[in-house]
Design an enzyme around this catalytic site. Structure first.
Site, PDB file in Angstrom:
ATOM      1  N   ASP A  12       0.852  -1.192   0.000  1.00 47.03           N
ATOM      2  CA  ASP A  12       0.000   0.000   0.000  1.00 47.03           C
ATOM      3  C   ASP A  12       0.887   1.242   0.000  1.00 47.03           C
ATOM      4  O   ASP A  12       1.594   1.520   0.974  1.00 47.03           O
ATOM      5  CB  ASP A  12      -0.902  -0.023   1.236  1.00 47.03           C
ATOM      6  CG  ASP A  12      -2.018   1.007   1.177  1.00 47.03           C
ATOM      7  OD1 ASP A  12      -2.068   1.762   0.189  1.00 47.03           O
ATOM      8  OD2 ASP A  12      -2.828   1.052   2.117  1.00 47.03           O
ATOM      9  N   ASP A 107      -3.000   2.585  -5.856  1.00 45.57           N
ATOM     10  CA  ASP A 107      -1.954   2.630  -4.834  1.00 45.57           C
ATOM     11  C   ASP A 107      -1.848   1.382  -3.973  1.00 45.57           C
ATOM     12  O   ASP A 107      -1.109   1.386  -2.978  1.00 45.57           O
ATOM     13  CB  ASP A 107      -2.145   3.852  -3.931  1.00 45.57           C
ATOM     14  CG  ASP A 107      -3.500   3.868  -3.239  1.00 45.57           C
ATOM     15  OD1 ASP A 107      -4.358   3.048  -3.593  1.00 45.57           O
ATOM     16  OD2 ASP A 107      -3.691   4.706  -2.340  1.00 45.57           O
ATOM     17  N   GLU A 108      -2.561   0.321  -4.316  1.00 44.01           N
ATOM     18  CA  GLU A 108      -2.415  -0.886  -3.508  1.00 44.01           C
ATOM     19  C   GLU A 108      -2.671  -2.138  -4.334  1.00 44.01           C
ATOM     20  O   GLU A 108      -3.389  -2.115  -5.330  1.00 44.01           O
ATOM     21  CB  GLU A 108      -3.346  -0.855  -2.289  1.00 44.01           C
ATOM     22  CG  GLU A 108      -4.816  -0.882  -2.624  1.00 44.01           C
ATOM     23  CD  GLU A 108      -5.684  -1.006  -1.380  1.00 44.01           C
ATOM     24  OE1 GLU A 108      -5.435  -1.898  -0.555  1.00 44.01           O
ATOM     25  OE2 GLU A 108      -6.635  -0.193  -1.234  1.00 44.01           O
TER      26      GLU A 108
END
Length: 369
Positions: A12, A107-108
């Protein structure tokens, strides 16, 4: 026979949008950055830097509230093309480690590194990922490592930013037990509040409840919630790009309001064009869908969706157009202008033949540009 031990990473990126802005503009480093729309335009915070989070600012907070709590915060408009570019660089690093990747957002992502761990320690793999992301992109990533997606995701959030938390195999239940019940995937704020009223505050307390209790409180999700609370999670990392909708969207060169008859006619024409693309893609896949969704992004970059479920599944273009326009028309207001519009269909079943009964399917999510 017990399933083989897996090694799952949840990676993350830390305060991703704000971190990219600080990376590209050194003058913002160390300062409270608020990525999102303007407060006077009812904007919301997309991401806040850690300097801003110290003032209680968080994602999805109205920007006006964020500015009151963090008066020195620097508002930066989102640059989604740049964020997608940086996300792609990070995902390429992940793919150097394993092909078994499930991106969750820009983003993850989840990574199944079980095969790679046959030759290297999974902890060494996690450290290598963190070091490469930092060296090659200038960003930091927090990593959780465990035997399943549940513990990996929770672990990645515990020592942000730039964290690394490892949950040893066999210690999943002990790791989860003292944590707040709301941290468990599938237990939202409302469920957590109800559980708190019943004296269930931690995941460990939740895990001790009998099977019938889970069925009463969570219905069909009861078994999966109970397993996760006990550290049991065999959910695979989904490498398929298939999701549950087919959609089309477009970003306008200039923001488009819907105040005049001409503007409404232009929006209607765009709805018809996007709906047509979606509708024409359904028959070739043998699909009909029950849920129509419109995605809207305002001039201040606030993004939201509206959807409705039809009485019966359809691939009829006129029905999709009419439903999508109804959803959009409800959102027209004198102070609103749109910069993006999307139309999607989901809730699929296979189209019936003469003697067939429709069955639910999972279909590819496709962005038709």
């Amino acid at each position: 026979m017990l399933p083989p031990v897996r090694h799952i990473i949840h990676a993350d990126l830390d305060a991703f949008y704000a971190a990219v802005e600080q990376l590209d503009n050194p003058e913002l480093r160390g300062l409270p950055v608020l990525v999102g729309g303007r407060p006077e335009g009812r904007g919301v915070v997309a991401t806040a830097s850690y300097e801003a989070r110290r003032f209680g600012v968080h994602s999805a907070m109205p920007m006006a509230t964020a500015v009151r709590q963090c008066p020195d915060g620097i508002i930066v408009r989102p640059r989604f093309d740049r964020y997608r570019e940086m996300s792609g660089l990070v995902m390429d690093i992940f793919r150097d480690v394993t092909e078994v990747i499930q991106p969750v957002s820009l983003d993850e992502a989840y990574l199944d590194v079980t095969e790679a761990a046959a030759n290297r320690s999974p902890i060494a793999i996690a450290i290598d990922i963190k070091e490469r992301v930092s060296a090659e992109t200038g960003l930091t990533v927090s990593v959780g490592l465990g035997s399943g997606k549940t513990v990996a995701k929770i672990a990645s959030d515990l020592q942000k930013p730039d964290g690394l938390v490892v949950v040893p195999t066999g210690q999943e239940a002990d790791f989860l037990a003292p944590l707040a019940v709301g941290k468990l995937v599938g237990v939202g704020p409302k469920s957590a509040a109800r559980l708190h009223d019943e004296g269930v505050d931690t995941i460990g307390q939740l895990a001790t409840m009998p099977e019938a209790w889970f069925a009463r409180h969570f219905g069909k999700r009861g078994d999966s919630i109970r397993d996760r609370a006990r550290g049991i999670d065999h959910d695979p990392v989904q490498t398929s790009r298939e999701a549950k909708s087919i959609s089309a969207e477009t970003t306008f060169a200039e923001d488009l309001p819907g105040n005049s008859e001409d503007e409404r006619a232009e929006l209607r024409a765009i709805v018809e064009r996007l709906s047509g693309r979606v509708a024409r893609s359904l028959p070739g896949k043998g699909l009909v869908g029950r849920t129509v969704t419109v995605k809207l992004r305002l001039s201040d970059f606030t993004t939201f969706t509206r959807q409705t479920t039809l009485p019966s599944p359809t691939d009829d273009e006129a029905a999709i157009v009419a439903t999508a326009w109804m959803l959009l028309e409800r959102e027209l207001a004198p102070d609103r202008a749109f910069r993006l519009l999307g139309v999607g269909v989901s809730g699929f079943t296979q189209k019936e033949g003469p003697d067939e009964t429709p069955e639910p399917v999972v279909a590819q999510q496709r962005l038709i540009l």
